[in-house]
Scaffold this motif. Structure first.
Motif, short mmCIF file in Angstrom:
data_model
loop_
_atom_site.label_atom_id
_atom_site.label_comp_id
_atom_site.label_asym_id
_atom_site.label_seq_id
_atom_site.Cartn_x
_atom_site.Cartn_y
_atom_site.Cartn_z
N ARG A 48 94.00 26.34 124.17
CA ARG A 48 93.08 25.72 123.23
C ARG A 48 93.86 24.97 122.15
O ARG A 48 94.91 25.41 121.71
CB ARG A 48 92.18 26.77 122.57
N SER A 49 93.29 23.84 121.69
CA SER A 49 93.94 23.06 120.64
C SER A 49 93.95 23.85 119.33
O SER A 49 92.97 24.51 118.98
CB SER A 49 93.20 21.74 120.42
N THR A 50 95.09 23.78 118.63
CA THR A 50 95.19 24.37 117.30
C THR A 50 94.92 23.28 116.27
O THR A 50 94.63 22.14 116.61
CB THR A 50 96.58 24.97 117.07
N SER A 51 95.05 23.62 115.00
CA SER A 51 94.83 22.64 113.93
C SER A 51 96.11 21.91 113.54
O SER A 51 96.10 21.11 112.60
CB SER A 51 94.25 23.35 112.70
N ASP A 52 97.21 22.18 114.24
CA ASP A 52 98.49 21.54 113.92
C ASP A 52 98.84 20.47 114.96
O ASP A 52 98.71 20.70 116.17
CB ASP A 52 99.62 22.57 113.87
N SER A 53 99.31 19.33 114.47
CA SER A 53 99.64 18.22 115.36
C SER A 53 101.01 18.39 116.00
O SER A 53 101.89 19.09 115.48
CB SER A 53 99.62 16.91 114.57
N ALA A 54 101.18 17.71 117.13
CA ALA A 54 102.50 17.65 117.76
C ALA A 54 103.48 16.92 116.85
O ALA A 54 104.68 17.24 116.81
CB ALA A 54 102.40 16.94 119.10
N TYR A 55 102.98 15.94 116.10
CA TYR A 55 103.83 15.19 115.16
C TYR A 55 104.53 16.15 114.20
O TYR A 55 105.75 16.05 113.99
CB TYR A 55 102.96 14.19 114.38
N PHE A 56 103.79 17.08 113.62
CA PHE A 56 104.36 18.04 112.67
C PHE A 56 105.50 18.83 113.31
O PHE A 56 106.53 19.11 112.68
CB PHE A 56 103.28 18.99 112.16
N SER A 57 105.33 19.19 114.58
CA SER A 57 106.32 20.04 115.24
C SER A 57 107.66 19.34 115.42
O SER A 57 108.69 19.99 115.62
CB SER A 57 105.79 20.51 116.60
N SER A 58 107.68 18.01 115.36
CA SER A 58 108.91 17.27 115.63
C SER A 58 109.93 17.37 114.50
O SER A 58 111.11 17.07 114.72
CB SER A 58 108.60 15.79 115.89
N THR A 59 109.51 17.80 113.30
CA THR A 59 110.44 17.78 112.16
C THR A 59 110.42 19.06 111.33
O THR A 59 110.93 19.07 110.21
CB THR A 59 110.11 16.61 111.21
N ASN A 60 109.86 20.14 111.86
CA ASN A 60 109.71 21.33 111.01
C ASN A 60 110.10 22.65 111.67
O ASN A 60 109.68 23.71 111.20
CB ASN A 60 108.27 21.39 110.49
N ARG A 61 110.91 22.61 112.71
CA ARG A 61 111.37 23.86 113.29
C ARG A 61 112.45 24.48 112.39
O ARG A 61 113.01 23.83 111.51
CB ARG A 61 111.89 23.65 114.71
N ASN A 62 112.73 25.74 112.65
CA ASN A 62 113.78 26.49 111.93
C ASN A 62 113.51 26.61 110.43
O ASN A 62 114.44 26.84 109.65
CB ASN A 62 115.16 25.87 112.17
#
Length: 413
Positions: A59-73
């Motif tokens: 299921r889709s969450t409320s967070d975009s794939a865009y956000f995941s590209s620059t916020n790991r770790n």
């Protein structure tokens, strides 16, 4: 094994792309990055979808794939900076940090008592990095702006795209927000330099990174020619103003790239293609001659390449020692044998149970390799952890702050 920056703690007040790109680089290198977000909304880019991240049930969450590209770790804490209590929490965190990174408009954080001078007063050794559109001074300092604006104002779009007299000619931005990415890298370099300076002197300092400065500097290669000749650089499409042939060619079923950087490579190209007569043509013997006479040469090569498939020509060119390659869509990029061998695809488990795929950091260190410790966090995922471990607040005090809406504690459901 601890990363090279594992002794460094960063207070990350950045949003969107340029700032988070810098702090993710630091986080990938081992720094403890505490990402401060707004309660309820969080980082702007959490909402820049679709596509959205998915949970373990698909299921889709409320967070975009865009956000995941620059916020790991990173660890996320949500604090309302508009409240005096929230501002005080940030000051207390700044006491415990080596670096503060922010990309608010010039003057915004001063209103909250969170400017460099404010935080320097509580932590004199602090390195404070500001990333803004136009920099901290000058007549445009207070103006906002996104990457697209600076690609235009900084000259990049004037040299990117097909010439006006070609189909589809006109200025074009790059699809990647290159000004943001480069500004993030410049911020990373500056922070590392400031950390080294502090190691020897004990002194902190303020860093001023501007998107406009960044994209103008990026054009230095073209700008040097302009300074030398007075001629304004123009758009060349996929060709090169100083090298021929150095461009893409249409094939029977797609495109390929051929890049001859010197006369020897051109001779090898002609031999490989069975076009020895081109090497003997006085118009094409030297690079300078080929640049002057590029049109007939490119016309002849184009007529040849379109007769066979891309795969055919790549196989032929493989024996030539001439730099060449295909133009891949991203699905093909991650099927590329070298990309597979270098393991550029990184998978991590999200807090909501789904799997997140990101791109491996390109820095390879033999003794302290990059580790992927945390998936991109939920908004406020680590609020309680950070307040209790870094500021040593009691569970009761954290709950009081949450009840007063000074901070937010993540709901993982």
């Amino acid at each position: 094994m601890a990363g090279p920056l594992s002794r460094i703690r960063v207070l990350d007040l950045t949003r969107v792309l340029a700032g988070p790109w810098a702090t993710q680089m630091l986080a990938d290198l081992g720094a403890d990055v505490i990402k401060v977000e707004r309660p309820v909304l969080g980082d702007d880019t959490r909402h820049w979808g679709p596509p959205w991240l998915r949970d373990e049930d698909g299921r889709s969450t409320s967070d975009s794939a865009y956000f995941s590209s620059t916020n790991r770790n990173k660890r996320s804490i949500a604090i309302d900076l508009a409240t005096p209590e929230g501002q005080e929490l940030v000051r207390e965190l700044a006491k415990k940090c080596d670096v503060v990174a922010e990309n608010y408009k010039v003057g915004d954080l001063k209103r909250y008592g969170l400017s460099y001078e404010d935080l320097k007063a509580v932590n004199p050794a602090l390195i404070y990095c500001s990333v803004t559109g136009y920099g901290q001074d000058g007549p445009y300092a207070e103006k906002p702006g996104y990457d697209f604006i600076f690609q235009g104002e900084g000259g990049l779009m004037s040299i990117n795209g097909e010439p006006d007299d070609k189909p589809g000619g006109g200025p074009v931005k790059t699809s990647i927000a290159i000004t943001d990415v480069l500004a993030g890298l410049n911020a990373t370099i500056a922070i590392l330099a400031a950390l080294e300076h502090r190691r020897h002197t004990g002194e902190g300092q303020c860093i001023d990174i501007s998107l406009l400065d960044t994209i103008v500097h990026f054009g230095s290669n073209q700008i040097a020619s302009y300074f030398a000749s007075g001629e304004i650089p123009k758009r060349w499409g996929n060709a090169h103003p100083n090298l021929t042939p150095y461009q893409s060619f249409r094939t029977k079923d797609g495109h390929l790239i051929v890049a001859c950087g010197n006369d020897g490579q051109f001779r090898k190209l002609c031999a490989c293609l069975g076009q020895g007569h081109l090497v003997k043509d006085p118009r094409y013997i030297r690079m300078a001659d080929r640049n002057i006479n590029r049109e007939p040469l490119i016309a002849e090569l184009s007529a040849l390449f379109v007769t066979e498939t891309t795969a055919h020509w790549l196989q032929v060119l493989e024996r030539s020692e001439v730099p060449n390659g295909s133009i891949n869509t991203y699905d093909k990029v991650f099927e590329h044998p070298q990309v597979v061998a270098r393991e550029l695809e990184v998978k991590q488990q999200h807090a909501r149970g789904g799997e997140i795929t990101t791109v491996r950091n390109p820095i390879r260190l033999s003794a302290t390799p990059v580790e992927y410790r945390y998936a991109p966090p939920l908004r406020a995922q680590h609020t309680q952890e950070i307040l209790s471990s870094v500021l040593e607040l009691s569970a009761e005090r954290v709950q009081q702050l949450a009840t007063a809406k000074v901070v937010e504690i993540a709901n993982k459901d």
